[in-house]
Write a protein that holds these residues in place. Structure first.
Motif, PDB file in Angstrom:
ATOM      1  N   VAL A  62       0.959  -1.512   0.281  1.00 43.23           N
ATOM      2  CA  VAL A  62      -0.041  -0.053   0.120  1.00 43.23           C
ATOM      3  C   VAL A  62       0.703   1.264  -0.165  1.00 43.23           C
ATOM      4  O   VAL A  62       1.424   1.857   0.353  1.00 43.23           O
ATOM      5  N   VAL A  63       0.234   2.644  -0.594  1.00 44.36           N
ATOM      6  CA  VAL A  63       0.919   3.504  -0.272  1.00 44.36           C
ATOM      7  C   VAL A  63      -0.017   3.937   0.543  1.00 44.36           C
ATOM      8  O   VAL A  63      -1.086   5.058  -0.035  1.00 44.36           O
ATOM      9  N   LEU A  64       0.624   5.163   1.430  1.00 44.59           N
ATOM     10  CA  LEU A  64       0.219   5.843   2.345  1.00 44.59           C
ATOM     11  C   LEU A  64       0.180   7.604   1.567  1.00 44.59           C
ATOM     12  O   LEU A  64       0.460   7.885   0.329  1.00 44.59           O
ATOM     13  N   SER A  65      -0.839   8.263   3.163  1.00 44.85           N
ATOM     14  CA  SER A  65      -1.140   9.136   2.251  1.00 44.85           C
ATOM     15  C   SER A  65      -0.066  10.670   2.140  1.00 44.85           C
ATOM     16  O   SER A  65      -0.016  11.239   1.188  1.00 44.85           O
ATOM     17  N   SER A  66       1.025   9.738   2.646  1.00 46.75           N
ATOM     18  CA  SER A  66       1.855  10.218   3.294  1.00 46.75           C
ATOM     19  C   SER A  66       3.441  10.365   2.369  1.00 46.75           C
ATOM     20  O   SER A  66       4.830  10.729   2.575  1.00 46.75           O
ATOM     21  N   GLY A  67       3.346   8.928   1.550  1.00 48.28           N
ATOM     22  CA  GLY A  67       4.246   9.052   0.542  1.00 48.28           C
ATOM     23  C   GLY A  67       4.798   7.745   1.088  1.00 48.28           C
ATOM     24  O   GLY A  67       5.453   6.925   0.614  1.00 48.28           O
ATOM     25  N   ILE A  68       4.945   6.681   1.954  1.00 46.08           N
ATOM     26  CA  ILE A  68       4.947   5.392   2.838  1.00 46.08           C
ATOM     27  C   ILE A  68       4.697   4.722   1.953  1.00 46.08           C
ATOM     28  O   ILE A  68       3.716   4.500   1.852  1.00 46.08           O
ATOM     29  N   VAL A  69       5.570   3.407   1.300  1.00 49.03           N
ATOM     30  CA  VAL A  69       5.505   2.395   0.869  1.00 49.03           C
ATOM     31  C   VAL A  69       5.091   0.837   1.865  1.00 49.03           C
ATOM     32  O   VAL A  69       6.641   1.463   2.298  1.00 49.03           O
ATOM     33  N   GLY A  70       4.202   0.421   1.617  1.00 45.85           N
ATOM     34  CA  GLY A  70       4.236  -0.671   2.902  1.00 45.85           C
ATOM     35  C   GLY A  70       3.620  -1.947   2.907  1.00 45.85           C
ATOM     36  O   GLY A  70       3.346  -2.008   1.921  1.00 45.85           O
ATOM     37  N   LYS A  71       3.844  -2.952   3.894  1.00 42.28           N
ATOM     38  CA  LYS A  71       3.242  -3.994   3.402  1.00 42.28           C
ATOM     39  C   LYS A  71       1.734  -4.613   4.794  1.00 42.28           C
ATOM     40  O   LYS A  71       2.202  -4.226   5.603  1.00 42.28           O
ATOM     41  N   ILE A  72       0.490  -4.610   4.005  1.00 47.17           N
ATOM     42  CA  ILE A  72       0.023  -4.920   5.498  1.00 47.17           C
ATOM     43  C   ILE A  72       0.527  -5.891   5.409  1.00 47.17           C
ATOM     44  O   ILE A  72       0.110  -7.149   5.164  1.00 47.17           O
ATOM     45  N   VAL A  73       0.165  -6.108   7.406  1.00 48.46           N
ATOM     46  CA  VAL A  73       0.213  -7.073   8.099  1.00 48.46           C
ATOM     47  C   VAL A  73      -0.973  -7.724   8.559  1.00 48.46           C
ATOM     48  O   VAL A  73      -1.033  -8.642   8.433  1.00 48.46           O
ATOM     49  N   ARG A  74      -1.402  -6.733   8.988  1.00 45.86           N
ATOM     50  CA  ARG A  74      -3.058  -7.788   9.685  1.00 45.86           C
ATOM     51  C   ARG A  74      -4.017  -6.236   9.703  1.00 45.86           C
ATOM     52  O   ARG A  74      -3.636  -4.716   9.308  1.00 45.86           O
TER      53      ARG A  74
END
Length: 114
Positions: A62-74
């Protein structure tokens, strides 16, 4: 001095309420244009965003509104736990997610293939 007073002409004046009948079609047209160019596209975009958020699952990127990209854990009802680095997970409100990328979607490379 330089300006002369302007006098309204009474001959040929429309009946009372006649101005309303001439302005009504223009007002309706303006409202229709505002609906089709501003309100309707915004409603459709909100509907697509809501469908995207409800289809999120574990291991999606996912891409957050702040621009951080991460993977969903839960995934919870209103919040999502996103892993932004190895061993670093943050709790994020679902509405702050702007894009959901597929699990197997390749990331673009920074270097040219030789």
């Amino acid at each position: 001095m330089f300006a002369t007073p302007a006098y309204a002409q009474t001959a040929g004046a429309a009946a009372p309420g006649g101005d309303l009948l001439t302005m009504l079609p223009m007002l309706i047209g303006f409202i229709a244009i505002m609906y089709f160019f501003m309100i309707r596209p915004q409603q459709q975009q909100a509907k697509r965003h809501k469908a995207m958020l409800s289809a999120m699952k574990r291991n999606d990127t996912v891409v957050l509104s702040s621009g951080i990209v991460g993977k969903i854990v839960r995934v919870e009802e209103a919040e999502v736990m996103v892993e932004i680095a190895t061993g670093v997970s943050v709790r994020v409100v679902k509405s702050m997610i702007t894009e959901v990328r597929a699990k197997g979607e390749p990331a673009p490379a920074n270097d040219k293939a030789a």
